[in-house]
Design a protein around this motif. Structure first.
Motif, PDB file in Angstrom:
ATOM      1  N   ASP A 250       7.720   2.574  -1.175  1.00  0.00           N
ATOM      2  CA  ASP A 250       7.244   1.823  -2.339  1.00  0.00           C
ATOM      3  C   ASP A 250       6.944   2.749  -3.514  1.00  0.00           C
ATOM      4  O   ASP A 250       7.245   2.421  -4.664  1.00  0.00           O
ATOM      5  CB  ASP A 250       5.991   1.026  -1.966  1.00  0.00           C
ATOM      6  N   ALA A 251       6.331   3.899  -3.217  1.00  0.00           N
ATOM      7  CA  ALA A 251       6.001   4.847  -4.287  1.00  0.00           C
ATOM      8  C   ALA A 251       7.257   5.369  -4.975  1.00  0.00           C
ATOM      9  O   ALA A 251       7.244   5.668  -6.174  1.00  0.00           O
ATOM     10  CB  ALA A 251       5.184   6.004  -3.728  1.00  0.00           C
ATOM     11  N   ALA A 252       8.350   5.467  -4.237  1.00  0.00           N
ATOM     12  CA  ALA A 252       9.589   6.019  -4.792  1.00  0.00           C
ATOM     13  C   ALA A 252      10.328   5.030  -5.699  1.00  0.00           C
ATOM     14  O   ALA A 252      11.241   5.423  -6.433  1.00  0.00           O
ATOM     15  CB  ALA A 252      10.519   6.459  -3.659  1.00  0.00           C
ATOM     16  N   PHE A 253       9.922   3.766  -5.671  1.00  0.00           N
ATOM     17  CA  PHE A 253      10.662   2.726  -6.397  1.00  0.00           C
ATOM     18  C   PHE A 253      10.859   3.034  -7.880  1.00  0.00           C
ATOM     19  O   PHE A 253      11.958   2.852  -8.410  1.00  0.00           O
ATOM     20  CB  PHE A 253       9.948   1.370  -6.228  1.00  0.00           C
TER      21      PHE A 253
ATOM     22  N   ARG B 128      -0.035   1.118  -4.954  1.00  0.00           N
ATOM     23  CA  ARG B 128      -0.727   1.050  -3.673  1.00  0.00           C
ATOM     24  C   ARG B 128      -0.186   2.104  -2.710  1.00  0.00           C
ATOM     25  O   ARG B 128      -0.947   2.793  -2.029  1.00  0.00           O
ATOM     26  CB  ARG B 128      -0.570  -0.344  -3.064  1.00  0.00           C
ATOM     27  N   GLY B 129       1.144   2.218  -2.653  1.00  0.00           N
ATOM     28  CA  GLY B 129       1.744   3.213  -1.763  1.00  0.00           C
ATOM     29  C   GLY B 129       1.343   4.624  -2.139  1.00  0.00           C
ATOM     30  O   GLY B 129       0.978   5.436  -1.280  1.00  0.00           O
ATOM     31  N   ALA B 130       1.399   4.930  -3.443  1.00  0.00           N
ATOM     32  CA  ALA B 130       1.032   6.273  -3.899  1.00  0.00           C
ATOM     33  C   ALA B 130      -0.437   6.567  -3.624  1.00  0.00           C
ATOM     34  O   ALA B 130      -0.792   7.661  -3.160  1.00  0.00           O
ATOM     35  CB  ALA B 130       1.320   6.403  -5.402  1.00  0.00           C
ATOM     36  N   LEU B 131      -1.303   5.585  -3.891  1.00  0.00           N
ATOM     37  CA  LEU B 131      -2.743   5.774  -3.683  1.00  0.00           C
ATOM     38  C   LEU B 131      -3.054   6.069  -2.219  1.00  0.00           C
ATOM     39  O   LEU B 131      -3.803   7.000  -1.895  1.00  0.00           O
ATOM     40  CB  LEU B 131      -3.498   4.523  -4.139  1.00  0.00           C
ATOM     41  N   ILE B 132      -2.466   5.290  -1.316  1.00  0.00           N
ATOM     42  CA  ILE B 132      -2.746   5.468   0.112  1.00  0.00           C
ATOM     43  C   ILE B 132      -2.227   6.812   0.599  1.00  0.00           C
ATOM     44  O   ILE B 132      -2.911   7.529   1.347  1.00  0.00           O
ATOM     45  CB  ILE B 132      -2.128   4.309   0.912  1.00  0.00           C
ATOM     46  N   PHE B 133      -1.028   7.180   0.177  1.00  0.00           N
ATOM     47  CA  PHE B 133      -0.493   8.475   0.606  1.00  0.00           C
ATOM     48  C   PHE B 133      -1.370   9.610   0.107  1.00  0.00           C
ATOM     49  O   PHE B 133      -1.697  10.539   0.856  1.00  0.00           O
ATOM     50  CB  PHE B 133       0.943   8.654   0.101  1.00  0.00           C
ATOM     51  N   ILE B 134      -1.774   9.565  -1.155  1.00  0.00           N
ATOM     52  CA  ILE B 134      -2.577  10.645  -1.734  1.00  0.00           C
ATOM     53  C   ILE B 134      -3.933  10.748  -1.042  1.00  0.00           C
ATOM     54  O   ILE B 134      -4.385  11.850  -0.689  1.00  0.00           O
ATOM     55  CB  ILE B 134      -2.752  10.427  -3.248  1.00  0.00           C
TER      56      ILE B 134
ATOM     57  N   MET C  20       6.212  13.796  -5.784  1.00  0.00           N
ATOM     58  CA  MET C  20       6.902  12.514  -5.958  1.00  0.00           C
ATOM     59  C   MET C  20       5.926  11.377  -6.241  1.00  0.00           C
ATOM     60  O   MET C  20       6.131  10.585  -7.168  1.00  0.00           O
ATOM     61  CB  MET C  20       7.734  12.202  -4.711  1.00  0.00           C
ATOM     62  N   VAL C  21       4.832  11.298  -5.465  1.00  0.00           N
ATOM     63  CA  VAL C  21       3.894  10.182  -5.681  1.00  0.00           C
ATOM     64  C   VAL C  21       3.138  10.349  -7.002  1.00  0.00           C
ATOM     65  O   VAL C  21       2.773   9.358  -7.649  1.00  0.00           O
ATOM     66  CB  VAL C  21       2.916  10.024  -4.491  1.00  0.00           C
ATOM     67  N   ALA C  22       2.911  11.596  -7.430  1.00  0.00           N
ATOM     68  CA  ALA C  22       2.292  11.820  -8.734  1.00  0.00           C
ATOM     69  C   ALA C  22       3.204  11.326  -9.852  1.00  0.00           C
ATOM     70  O   ALA C  22       2.766  10.637 -10.791  1.00  0.00           O
ATOM     71  CB  ALA C  22       1.977  13.301  -8.919  1.00  0.00           C
ATOM     72  N   LEU C  23       4.476  11.676  -9.758  1.00  0.00           N
ATOM     73  CA  LEU C  23       5.452  11.213 -10.756  1.00  0.00           C
ATOM     74  C   LEU C  23       5.558   9.693 -10.734  1.00  0.00           C
ATOM     75  O   LEU C  23       5.732   9.050 -11.778  1.00  0.00           O
ATOM     76  CB  LEU C  23       6.813  11.847 -10.483  1.00  0.00           C
ATOM     77  N   SER C  24       5.416   9.098  -9.546  1.00  0.00           N
ATOM     78  CA  SER C  24       5.462   7.647  -9.422  1.00  0.00           C
ATOM     79  C   SER C  24       4.350   6.996 -10.239  1.00  0.00           C
ATOM     80  O   SER C  24       4.575   6.018 -10.957  1.00  0.00           O
ATOM     81  CB  SER C  24       5.333   7.244  -7.949  1.00  0.00           C
TER      82      SER C  24
ATOM     83  N   LEU D 248       4.737   7.737  15.771  1.00  0.00           N
ATOM     84  CA  LEU D 248       5.671   6.981  14.933  1.00  0.00           C
ATOM     85  C   LEU D 248       5.014   5.733  14.363  1.00  0.00           C
ATOM     86  O   LEU D 248       5.139   5.430  13.167  1.00  0.00           O
ATOM     87  CB  LEU D 248       6.899   6.569  15.750  1.00  0.00           C
ATOM     88  N   ARG D 249       4.306   5.007  15.220  1.00  0.00           N
ATOM     89  CA  ARG D 249       3.698   3.756  14.762  1.00  0.00           C
ATOM     90  C   ARG D 249       2.545   4.018  13.800  1.00  0.00           C
ATOM     91  O   ARG D 249       2.258   3.187  12.941  1.00  0.00           O
ATOM     92  CB  ARG D 249       3.257   2.925  15.970  1.00  0.00           C
ATOM     93  N   ALA D 250       1.900   5.165  13.965  1.00  0.00           N
ATOM     94  CA  ALA D 250       0.832   5.523  13.031  1.00  0.00           C
ATOM     95  C   ALA D 250       1.390   5.849  11.648  1.00  0.00           C
ATOM     96  O   ALA D 250       0.737   5.596  10.631  1.00  0.00           O
ATOM     97  CB  ALA D 250       0.035   6.710  13.573  1.00  0.00           C
ATOM     98  N   VAL D 251       2.606   6.406  11.608  1.00  0.00           N
ATOM     99  CA  VAL D 251       3.171   6.805  10.312  1.00  0.00           C
ATOM    100  C   VAL D 251       4.030   5.715   9.679  1.00  0.00           C
ATOM    101  O   VAL D 251       4.470   5.871   8.540  1.00  0.00           O
ATOM    102  CB  VAL D 251       4.001   8.107  10.429  1.00  0.00           C
ATOM    103  N   MET D 252       4.258   4.605  10.400  1.00  0.00           N
ATOM    104  CA  MET D 252       5.064   3.533   9.799  1.00  0.00           C
ATOM    105  C   MET D 252       4.500   3.044   8.471  1.00  0.00           C
ATOM    106  O   MET D 252       5.244   2.890   7.488  1.00  0.00           O
ATOM    107  CB  MET D 252       5.225   2.370  10.786  1.00  0.00           C
ATOM    108  N   PRO D 253       3.182   2.772   8.366  1.00  0.00           N
ATOM    109  CA  PRO D 253       2.663   2.372   7.052  1.00  0.00           C
ATOM    110  C   PRO D 253       2.849   3.456   5.993  1.00  0.00           C
ATOM    111  O   PRO D 253       3.095   3.152   4.825  1.00  0.00           O
ATOM    112  CB  PRO D 253       1.169   2.123   7.333  1.00  0.00           C
ATOM    113  N   VAL D 254       2.743   4.722   6.416  1.00  0.00           N
ATOM    114  CA  VAL D 254       2.937   5.828   5.472  1.00  0.00           C
ATOM    115  C   VAL D 254       4.389   5.865   5.005  1.00  0.00           C
ATOM    116  O   VAL D 254       4.677   6.103   3.825  1.00  0.00           O
ATOM    117  CB  VAL D 254       2.545   7.171   6.114  1.00  0.00           C
TER     118      VAL D 254
END
Length: 406
Positions: free
Chosen positions: A158-161, A376-382, A339-343, A146-152
């Motif tokens: 953020d990417a969904a904004f 930043r959120g999209a980049l990190i997730f991708i 979703m992150v691509a569309l973001s 859980l704590r590892a995925v919190m930043p994700v």
């Protein structure tokens, strides 16, 4: 086997398995517990210990590679042939379901009352304590995850904004709250902490390979957690951008400098944001590679191409999708990558609009900061889930493309 490779104590075995073995076989059979269950529990708990234990040298992969030796220690006389046959005939899903079913049996109220009458209060209490010990280790593992995925989770928020509610709904993405993912992880972490505290468990004292922070439930509210996660994401985004290209890193830093120090800061920051996305997408894949990818995986999609002077060109959406999937075949459930691509596409369009409006208002500054947070959120997730997972050479190949383009 080297002495260092031998599990250190019975703490790496299943406490529940040890108690189940004290129950006569005919009673276990009456309860519907196959003979394989204690051994399977031992293997599961030992595996979890090995994954969580950071006291030994070596990577995650090397620790998993030592598992055969660990399991050999569990069964010095060899694993019984009939049990091997039983396990070999079970799929991984069936094996997991079998263990889940038996764990659920011990949490069922009527089953607990029946066991209490059958075994007696003293024996039942020992069985209950053994179950809670094994379950606590599983929760330690889940808390670490859980704590590892919190930043994700925050990266996805953020990417969904930039996406509208209708766009999120079309992608089957939860949209009731801007912090739904992070709130869920925080609530689960707090539930795990309450489980430990209610039973006054000393995880380190129980011999668990636990980090000091995993024994503590932080007293933070959601806003504080969001701020902490965004700070981590900002640092990781700079690190990843720097790994790929000094130009990308300068665009990130130039964005903040423009907003903070320049008289024409809004327009300059918007330009930096547009240029960051454009350089990222056009360097990752060539025009022909993007067209090939879309024709293979999204044939007939009219949003993927357009014509310029009679030449077919990929759209920004096509380039973003190709980048989000690292040029690979999309998985069956690939909603988050989409979703992150569309973001990225939506952020670029919004930044382009702000750049040309050139009003320089406080509201535009705030919107630009949020748009950059989305990038930043999209980049990190991708990068984490498309480029770093899978083939080990994938991310290095991306870096080489940026080096050649420099």
């Amino acid at each position: 086997m080297h002495k260092a490779d031998v599990p250190r104590s019975n703490e790496q075995k299943s406490a529940l398995a040890a108690e189940l073995r004290t129950i006569p076989i005919n009673v276990r059979r009456a309860l519907g517990i196959p003979n394989i269950v204690p051994d399977a529990l031992d293997i599961a708990i030992l595996t979890l210990h090995e994954i969580l234990d950071e006291s030994t040298d070596g990577s995650w992969e090397s620790r998993l590679g030592r598992l055969p030796e660990r399991i050999e220690w569990l069964f010095p006389n060899g694993f019984p042939a009939d049990k091997i046959a039983h396990l070999s005939n079970m799929s991984e899903t069936a094996m997991t379901a079998e263990l889940d079913r038996h764990f659920a049996r011990f949490k069922n109220g009527s089953a607990q009352r029946f066991l209490n009458r059958l075994l007696g209060t003293k024996e039942f209490h020992r069985l209950e304590m053994a179950f809670e010990t094994d379950w606590a280790l599983i929760l330690v593992g889940f808390r670490r995850l859980l704590r590892a995925v919190m930043p994700v989770a925050q990266a996805l928020e953020d990417a969904a904004f930039p996406l509208s509610k209708s766009e999120l709904k079309a992608l089957a993405i939860l949209s009731e709250s801007e912090t739904v993912y992070l709130r869920l992880t925080l609530q689960l972490d707090q539930m795990i902490g309450a489980y430990f505290e209610h039973r006054d468990m000393s995880l380190k004292g129980m011999g668990f390979p636990v980090r000091a922070s995993e024994e503590i439930t932080p007293s933070v509210d959601l806003d504080q957690l969001v701020a902490t996660m965004r700070g981590l994401l900002d640092l990781e985004a700079e690190r990843r951008a720097g790994e790929l290209s000094e130009v990308l890193l300068r665009k990130l830093r130039g964005f903040e400098q423009a907003l903070d120090n320049s008289e024409d800061g809004v327009s300059q920051a918007a330009s930096s944001l547009v240029e960051f996305i454009d350089r990222l997408l056009r360097t990752a894949f060539t025009r022909d590679e993007i067209l090939q990818w879309t024709s293979t995986h999204l044939p007939g999609d009219k949003l993927m191409t357009f014509e310029r002077a009679g030449v077919v060109q990929p759209t920004k959406r096509a380039a973003a999708l190709c980048f989000a999937f690292a040029g690979q075949t999309p998985a069956y459930d690939s909603t988050l990558q989409t979703m992150v691509a569309l973001s990225l596409v939506k952020v670029r369009a919004a930044a382009e609009k702000i750049k040309h409006a050139d009003r320089g208002t406080v509201e535009e500054q705030a919107e630009l900061r949020q748009l950059m947070q989305s990038v930043r959120g999209a980049l990190i997730f991708i990068i984490r889930f498309s480029w770093l997972m899978g083939e080990s050479s994938r991310y290095e190949n991306l870096r080489q493309r940026f080096i050649k383009a420099a």
